[in-house]
Enzyme design. Sequence first.
Site, PDB file in Angstrom:
ATOM      1  N   HIS A 100       0.846  -1.195   0.000  1.00 14.60           N
ATOM      2  CA  HIS A 100       0.000   0.000   0.000  1.00 14.60           C
ATOM      3  C   HIS A 100       0.873   1.234   0.000  1.00 14.60           C
ATOM      4  O   HIS A 100       1.925   1.247   0.627  1.00 14.60           O
ATOM      5  CB  HIS A 100      -0.926   0.017   1.225  1.00 14.60           C
ATOM      6  CG  HIS A 100      -2.081   0.934   1.061  1.00 14.60           C
ATOM      7  ND1 HIS A 100      -2.009   2.267   1.383  1.00 14.60           N
ATOM      8  CD2 HIS A 100      -3.322   0.713   0.565  1.00 14.60           C
ATOM      9  CE1 HIS A 100      -3.178   2.825   1.098  1.00 14.60           C
ATOM     10  NE2 HIS A 100      -3.988   1.914   0.606  1.00 14.60           N
TER      11      HIS A 100
ATOM     12  N   ASP B 150      -8.020  -5.800  -0.307  1.00 15.37           N
ATOM     13  CA  ASP B 150      -8.475  -6.544  -1.483  1.00 15.37           C
ATOM     14  C   ASP B 150      -8.141  -8.032  -1.413  1.00 15.37           C
ATOM     15  O   ASP B 150      -8.813  -8.847  -2.049  1.00 15.37           O
ATOM     16  CB  ASP B 150      -7.889  -5.922  -2.760  1.00 15.37           C
ATOM     17  CG  ASP B 150      -8.442  -4.531  -2.987  1.00 15.37           C
ATOM     18  OD1 ASP B 150      -9.644  -4.335  -2.730  1.00 15.37           O
ATOM     19  OD2 ASP B 150      -7.685  -3.626  -3.387  1.00 15.37           O
TER      20      ASP B 150
HETATM   21  C1  LIG Z   1      -0.351  -0.691  -3.955  1.00 10.89           C
HETATM   22  C2  LIG Z   1       0.971  -0.487  -4.671  1.00 10.89           C
HETATM   23  C3  LIG Z   1       0.674  -0.021  -6.101  1.00 10.89           C
HETATM   24  C4  LIG Z   1       1.764   0.564  -3.928  1.00 10.89           C
HETATM   25  O1  LIG Z   1       2.879   0.818  -4.683  1.00 10.89           O
HETATM   26  P1  LIG Z   1       4.131   1.700  -4.152  1.00 10.89           P
HETATM   27  O2  LIG Z   1       3.681   2.630  -3.104  1.00 10.89           O
HETATM   28  O3  LIG Z   1       4.780   2.288  -5.341  1.00 10.89           O
HETATM   29  O4  LIG Z   1       5.015   0.555  -3.507  1.00 10.89           O
HETATM   30  P2  LIG Z   1       6.275   0.730  -2.553  1.00 10.89           P
HETATM   31  O5  LIG Z   1       7.038   1.934  -2.959  1.00 10.89           O
HETATM   32  O6  LIG Z   1       5.825   0.618  -1.149  1.00 10.89           O
HETATM   33  O7  LIG Z   1       7.110  -0.568  -2.907  1.00 10.89           O
HETATM   34  C5  LIG Z   1       8.247  -0.924  -2.164  1.00 10.89           C
HETATM   35  C6  LIG Z   1       8.863  -2.156  -2.727  1.00 10.89           C
HETATM   36  O8  LIG Z   1       7.970  -3.256  -2.539  1.00 10.89           O
HETATM   37  C7  LIG Z   1       7.628  -3.827  -3.773  1.00 10.89           C
HETATM   38  N1  LIG Z   1       6.222  -4.142  -3.759  1.00 10.89           N
HETATM   39  C8  LIG Z   1       5.210  -3.336  -3.373  1.00 10.89           C
HETATM   40  N2  LIG Z   1       4.057  -3.989  -3.475  1.00 10.89           N
HETATM   41  C9  LIG Z   1       4.359  -5.231  -3.938  1.00 10.89           C
HETATM   42  C10 LIG Z   1       3.566  -6.356  -4.252  1.00 10.89           C
HETATM   43  N3  LIG Z   1       2.252  -6.322  -4.126  1.00 10.89           N
HETATM   44  N4  LIG Z   1       4.192  -7.464  -4.689  1.00 10.89           N
HETATM   45  C11 LIG Z   1       5.537  -7.516  -4.821  1.00 10.89           C
HETATM   46  N5  LIG Z   1       6.336  -6.471  -4.534  1.00 10.89           N
HETATM   47  C12 LIG Z   1       5.733  -5.341  -4.105  1.00 10.89           C
HETATM   48  C13 LIG Z   1       7.934  -2.752  -4.804  1.00 10.89           C
HETATM   49  O9  LIG Z   1       8.165  -3.315  -6.082  1.00 10.89           O
HETATM   50  C14 LIG Z   1       9.155  -2.118  -4.212  1.00 10.89           C
HETATM   51  O10 LIG Z   1      10.253  -2.962  -4.439  1.00 10.89           O
HETATM   52  P3  LIG Z   1      11.686  -2.360  -4.825  1.00 10.89           P
HETATM   53  O11 LIG Z   1      12.054  -1.459  -3.662  1.00 10.89           O
HETATM   54  O12 LIG Z   1      12.540  -3.560  -4.988  1.00 10.89           O
HETATM   55  O13 LIG Z   1      11.455  -1.588  -6.112  1.00 10.89           O
HETATM   56  C15 LIG Z   1       1.775  -1.792  -4.715  1.00 10.89           C
HETATM   57  O14 LIG Z   1       1.993  -2.234  -3.400  1.00 10.89           O
HETATM   58  C16 LIG Z   1       1.111  -2.865  -5.530  1.00 10.89           C
HETATM   59  O15 LIG Z   1       1.258  -2.907  -6.750  1.00 10.89           O
HETATM   60  N6  LIG Z   1       0.314  -3.779  -4.884  1.00 10.89           N
HETATM   61  C17 LIG Z   1      -0.391  -4.804  -5.613  1.00 10.89           C
HETATM   62  C18 LIG Z   1      -1.712  -4.282  -6.153  1.00 10.89           C
HETATM   63  C19 LIG Z   1      -2.715  -4.065  -5.054  1.00 10.89           C
HETATM   64  O16 LIG Z   1      -2.962  -4.927  -4.236  1.00 10.89           O
HETATM   65  N7  LIG Z   1      -3.357  -2.898  -5.101  1.00 10.89           N
HETATM   66  C20 LIG Z   1      -4.403  -2.545  -4.161  1.00 10.89           C
HETATM   67  C21 LIG Z   1      -3.934  -1.480  -3.231  1.00 10.89           C
HETATM   68  S1  LIG Z   1      -5.111  -1.180  -1.955  1.00 10.89           S
END
Ligand SMILES: CC(C)(COP(=O)(O)OP(=O)(O)OC[C@H]1O[C@@H](n2cnc3c(N)ncnc32)[C@H](O)[C@@H]1OP(=O)(O)O)[C@@H](O)C(=O)NCCC(=O)NCCS
Length: 378
Positions: free
Chosen positions: A265, A316
């Site tokens: 998140h 979700d």
């Molecule tokens: C929600 C989301 C888009 C947030 O993205 P974000 O704020 O850009 O993510 P962060 O900056 O916290 O990510 C930190 C690290 O964790 C990884 N990461 C974050 N969510 C991840 C996931 N669901 N699966 C695998 N890796 C994940 C990122 O790739 C990043 O890795 P890196 O440092 O090696 O590049 C992301 O967590 C995601 O794509 N989740 C899956 C989709 C989802 O469930 N969405 C509903 C949200 S309520």
Amino acid sequence: MSTEAATKPAYSPGLAGVVAGETQICWVDPNAGLMYRGYDIHAMAQKANFEEVAYLLLNGELPDQQQLTHFTRQIAGERELPEQVFDMLRLLPKNMHPMDMLRTGVSMLAGFEPELNDHSHDANVRKAIRLIAKVSTLITDGWHIAHGQTPFPNDRDLTHAGNFLYKLTGSVPPDWQIRALDTIFILYADHEFNASTFAARVTASTLADMYAAVTSACGTLKGPLHGGANEESIYMLNEIKTPDRAEDWLKDRLAKKAKIMGFGHRVYKKGDSRVPVMREIARDFGKRTGNENWVPICEQLEQTMEREKGLCANVDLYAAPVFTMFGFDPALNTPIFAASRIAGWCAHVVEQHDHNRLIRPRSLYVGPPERPYPGTAK
Ligand SMILES: CC(C)(COP(=O)(O)OP(=O)(O)OC[C@H]1O[C@@H](n2cnc3c(N)ncnc32)[C@H](O)[C@@H]1OP(=O)(O)O)[C@@H](O)C(=O)NCCC(=O)NCCS
């Protein structure tokens, strides 16, 4: 603002950590908390119903009994769609995703809105009531039309959650199921400047109308990094099948650098405030319906993800199996989210129009430096 700050503003990829505006509607606490207008989500999940929460989001205060009854009747009285919208739904390709049908339907409804270009507070609240009611009908009736079925009539005696379930299934569901959906609608109703709400506010900030803003929001919610994650999550859980396969499945995906749906998140780093409530709904539903595999699969994923990546589940992950236990097709998962979030979107459009300033950030130019244009003057 200094000249330096004006010409070279601070840059945050994805607007992470950027405060893009003020709101009185909702507060997301990074330490796993969530409040609507100062009320804790957990108390409301236990004690409120969706109509009460929608009223609170739109009006700023909880309704008294008389106000709640009136508001509930207003929503129930606005559920019908114009016949031309049904004609349009019948013309859409049968394999169109229900989120695309919803987006198209909201856009078309603008043409039938008598107060479309009146952005005053009171007119916006009246439009919000119509949209809350009609978005639900677009989802349920659009679904039946796409499957060659005749939609069921609305039942004015049922609440937003009760009528939604009745319209999808054709029978009045047991009270415990209505309560479960009501609680889910409360959990999903708002979440401050999430991507779809922000899209709605950007659109509204140009002084475009509420329907334009909600059309933008529907398009934005569909994406799998946002609302679409609750559809993707169930495909993932179906593939895993049993709790004993979850750890290896997840490690394999992480090794392949895959994004795991239902995890992570932008704001919450110590857990999603909505997960404990949604997990308990999933557990209860599983016990009642003999589907007790889902929660252990999710819990196994949660433990492995915490250990491997330090990432927490988001709402979700658990919403997906709950909707499956309701008997819904996975394509309906994100529209169900929309049937609730419409309240938050509209509340934010009302707030944006009440205190408007155009939302227009800068970009950081990383293209070629200035260069001479070739050729001679015409
Ligand atoms: C929600 C989301 C888009 C947030 O993205 P974000 O704020 O850009 O993510 P962060 O900056 O916290 O990510 C930190 C690290 O964790 C990884 N990461 C974050 N969510 C991840 C996931 N669901 N699966 C695998 N890796 C994940 C990122 O790739 C990043 O890795 P890196 O440092 O090696 O590049 C992301 O967590 C995601 O794509 N989740 C899956 C989709 C989802 O469930 N969405 C509903 C949200 S309520």
